[in-house]
Design a protein around this motif. Structure first.
Motif, PDB file in Angstrom:
ATOM      1  N   GLN A  28      -0.633   3.655   3.242  1.00  0.00           N
ATOM      2  CA  GLN A  28       0.585   2.847   3.209  1.00  0.00           C
ATOM      3  C   GLN A  28       1.821   3.704   3.453  1.00  0.00           C
ATOM      4  O   GLN A  28       2.813   3.228   4.021  1.00  0.00           O
ATOM      5  CB  GLN A  28       0.688   2.123   1.867  1.00  0.00           C
ATOM      6  CG  GLN A  28      -0.332   1.003   1.711  1.00  0.00           C
ATOM      7  CD  GLN A  28      -0.336   0.411   0.318  1.00  0.00           C
ATOM      8  OE1 GLN A  28       0.041   1.070  -0.655  1.00  0.00           O
ATOM      9  NE2 GLN A  28      -0.762  -0.830   0.205  1.00  0.00           N
ATOM     10  N   TRP A  31       1.896   4.173   7.211  1.00  0.00           N
ATOM     11  CA  TRP A  31       2.365   2.929   7.857  1.00  0.00           C
ATOM     12  C   TRP A  31       3.894   2.841   7.784  1.00  0.00           C
ATOM     13  O   TRP A  31       4.549   2.451   8.756  1.00  0.00           O
ATOM     14  CB  TRP A  31       1.760   1.718   7.160  1.00  0.00           C
ATOM     15  CG  TRP A  31       0.274   1.608   7.226  1.00  0.00           C
ATOM     16  CD1 TRP A  31      -0.580   2.307   8.035  1.00  0.00           C
ATOM     17  CD2 TRP A  31      -0.553   0.752   6.425  1.00  0.00           C
ATOM     18  NE1 TRP A  31      -1.873   1.937   7.792  1.00  0.00           N
ATOM     19  CE2 TRP A  31      -1.895   0.993   6.817  1.00  0.00           C
ATOM     20  CE3 TRP A  31      -0.302  -0.181   5.430  1.00  0.00           C
ATOM     21  CZ2 TRP A  31      -2.978   0.312   6.233  1.00  0.00           C
ATOM     22  CZ3 TRP A  31      -1.365  -0.857   4.842  1.00  0.00           C
ATOM     23  CH2 TRP A  31      -2.683  -0.604   5.247  1.00  0.00           C
ATOM     24  N   ARG A  80       6.369   3.408   0.958  1.00  0.00           N
ATOM     25  CA  ARG A  80       5.086   2.799   1.295  1.00  0.00           C
ATOM     26  C   ARG A  80       5.326   1.430   1.917  1.00  0.00           C
ATOM     27  O   ARG A  80       6.326   0.775   1.629  1.00  0.00           O
ATOM     28  CB  ARG A  80       4.207   2.642   0.052  1.00  0.00           C
ATOM     29  CG  ARG A  80       3.716   3.938  -0.533  1.00  0.00           C
ATOM     30  CD  ARG A  80       3.112   3.748  -1.917  1.00  0.00           C
ATOM     31  NE  ARG A  80       2.121   2.685  -1.956  1.00  0.00           N
ATOM     32  CZ  ARG A  80       1.549   2.239  -3.075  1.00  0.00           C
ATOM     33  NH1 ARG A  80       1.899   2.754  -4.253  1.00  0.00           N
ATOM     34  NH2 ARG A  80       0.648   1.282  -3.037  1.00  0.00           N
ATOM     35  N   LYS A  81       4.429   1.018   2.762  1.00  0.00           N
ATOM     36  CA  LYS A  81       4.468  -0.309   3.361  1.00  0.00           C
ATOM     37  C   LYS A  81       3.225  -1.067   2.918  1.00  0.00           C
ATOM     38  O   LYS A  81       2.101  -0.687   3.254  1.00  0.00           O
ATOM     39  CB  LYS A  81       4.516  -0.223   4.889  1.00  0.00           C
ATOM     40  CG  LYS A  81       4.472  -1.586   5.579  1.00  0.00           C
ATOM     41  CD  LYS A  81       4.415  -1.445   7.089  1.00  0.00           C
ATOM     42  CE  LYS A  81       4.321  -2.802   7.772  1.00  0.00           C
ATOM     43  NZ  LYS A  81       4.223  -2.670   9.255  1.00  0.00           N
ATOM     44  N   GLU A  82       3.420  -2.134   2.167  1.00  0.00           N
ATOM     45  CA  GLU A  82       2.299  -2.963   1.754  1.00  0.00           C
ATOM     46  C   GLU A  82       2.147  -4.112   2.745  1.00  0.00           C
ATOM     47  O   GLU A  82       3.129  -4.756   3.113  1.00  0.00           O
ATOM     48  CB  GLU A  82       2.515  -3.482   0.336  1.00  0.00           C
ATOM     49  CG  GLU A  82       2.550  -2.361  -0.707  1.00  0.00           C
ATOM     50  CD  GLU A  82       2.620  -2.893  -2.126  1.00  0.00           C
ATOM     51  OE1 GLU A  82       2.479  -4.128  -2.308  1.00  0.00           O
ATOM     52  OE2 GLU A  82       2.824  -2.077  -3.042  1.00  0.00           O
ATOM     53  N   GLY A 202      -3.916  -2.861   7.624  1.00  0.00           N
ATOM     54  CA  GLY A 202      -3.619  -3.761   6.517  1.00  0.00           C
ATOM     55  C   GLY A 202      -4.492  -4.995   6.494  1.00  0.00           C
ATOM     56  O   GLY A 202      -4.585  -5.669   5.456  1.00  0.00           O
TER      57      GLY A 202
END
Length: 214
Positions: A28, A31, A80-82, A202
């Motif tokens: 994440q 990302w 972070r990228k969720e 994802g």
């Protein structure tokens, strides 16, 4: 622990790597770095990989130290990228040529192996290796196996394989050093489709056993 680093790929692309665990939280972060770096001046595209990010540039970079510093700052920030990705259930025939061998290596019966492999929902960490191929996270450590000493010269598309702590389905035919345990008819890459790749980082995969070799 080593420091983050960049490596040149040709003259107009750089690979950024940072030491980290092989897990979803680390992915994440990559990302998020790719999302941010994609908007930097001179960056044509930012592609997250397995524990890395590749930047495709408009021009040959003149100051790689500054580029490394900017990428390291993003990494150190912990952003972070969720992703709330789609869940794709895939019917799998567990009848691959190395199924019995993997069961023996992991000290399991074939049914135990299939049950363990099909239990989790796997997250797509990155897409690469070949067009549409999904690197998946979530393999049970009890299924860790070494790569094959002699790779197969040609593995059919749709083959389900594993090696180390990774598992995945081949999006097209090609050589492979992984252990093949099954197959599916699902097409992971179709240039006539938009988007051509079936899944992205994802997204998640659930394997549904529809056949198990005796």
């Amino acid at each position: 622990m080593r420091d983050p680093m960049i490596s040149m790929i040709g003259s107009r692309a750089v690979l950024f790597q940072a030491p980290c665990p092989f897990d979803l939280a680390s992915q994440q972060r990559f990302w998020a770095i790719a999302d941010r770096a994609a908007h930097w001046p001179g960056v044509r595209e930012a592609v997250p990989g397995m524990t890395n990010v590749t930047l495709l540039l408009d021009h040959v970079p003149t100051d790689t130290d500054a580029l490394l510093a900017d990428l390291t700052a993003l990494w150190s920030s912990g952003i972070r990228k969720e992703v709330e990705g789609q869940l794709l259930t895939i019917d799998i025939a567990y009848d691959g040529p190395h199924l019995a061998e993997v069961a023996e290596m992991t000290d399991m019966t074939i049914n135990q192996l299939v049950a363990l492999h099909s239990a989790p929902d796997y997250t797509v960490y990155a897409v690469g290796s070949h067009a549409g191929y999904c690197y998946l996270g979530g393999l049970d450590p009890r299924l860790e196996t070494p790569r094959r000493k002699v790779p197969l010269p040609r593995l059919p598309g749709g083959s389900l394989s594993l090696a180390g702590l990774q598992t995945g389905v081949s999006a097209s035919a090609g050589p492979s050093g992984w252990n093949t345990i099954g197959s599916t008819s699902v097409s992971f890459f179709d240039p006539a489709r938009d988007p051509a790749a079936l899944l992205g980082p994802g997204d998640r995969i659930r394997f549904n056993p529809v056949k198990v070799a005796p």
